[in-house]
Write a protein that holds these residues in place. Structure first.
Motif: not given
Length: 138
Positions: A1-4, A64-67, A98-103
């Motif tokens: 699980m990813l941290a909040a 990170a986020g998932f669709v 650090p600071g990257s955003t991944l979808v």
């Protein structure tokens, strides 16, 4: 699980990553990657004190986020694909700056893809999104 702190939850965060990031699709996944902007070493972008600005930049986690849409399959299949992708991404977050955003967006082919295949597709998509874009000849 990813941290909040590492999860994308708001739609505005997803929209910013999809609109402002680099997109790369490989196999069963499409990746949208937003890398942090690098300021020049001597230039200061805001009138805030240097110690406050530096603290914000160094503490920004990679998120990170998932669709996984209904096109992938029924709820059981979508959740299985989401769990697999979440586990694969968790192992790869440390490799991003650090600071990257991944979808990560799962395509319908992800429903039938094996775990190693999803991992290979994810690795290839992240590598393609991280590489500098060249001009395409027409």
């Amino acid at each position: 699980m990813l941290a909040a702190a590492q999860r994308l939850r708001r739609s505005t965060d997803f929209a910013a990553a999809v609109r402002g990031g680099r997109r790369a699709g490989r196999g069963a996944v499409v990746v949208h990657l937003t890398l942090p902007t690098r300021a020049e070493p001597g230039a200061q972008a805001s009138p805030k004190p240097a110690r406050d600005a530096g603290a914000e930049q160094t503490s920004a986690p990679t998120r990170a986020g998932f669709v996984v849409s209904k096109a992938v399959g029924p709820a059981v299949v979508r959740n299985r694909v989401r769990r697999r992708l979440r586990h694969l991404v968790r192992e790869r977050l440390a490799d991003l700056p650090p600071g990257s955003t991944l979808v990560v967006r799962a395509l319908p082919a992800a429903a039938d893809a094996s775990y190693p295949r999803l991992g290979a597709d994810l690795d290839a998509a992240i590598a393609a999104a991280r590489s500098p874009r060249g001009r395409r000849s027409r």
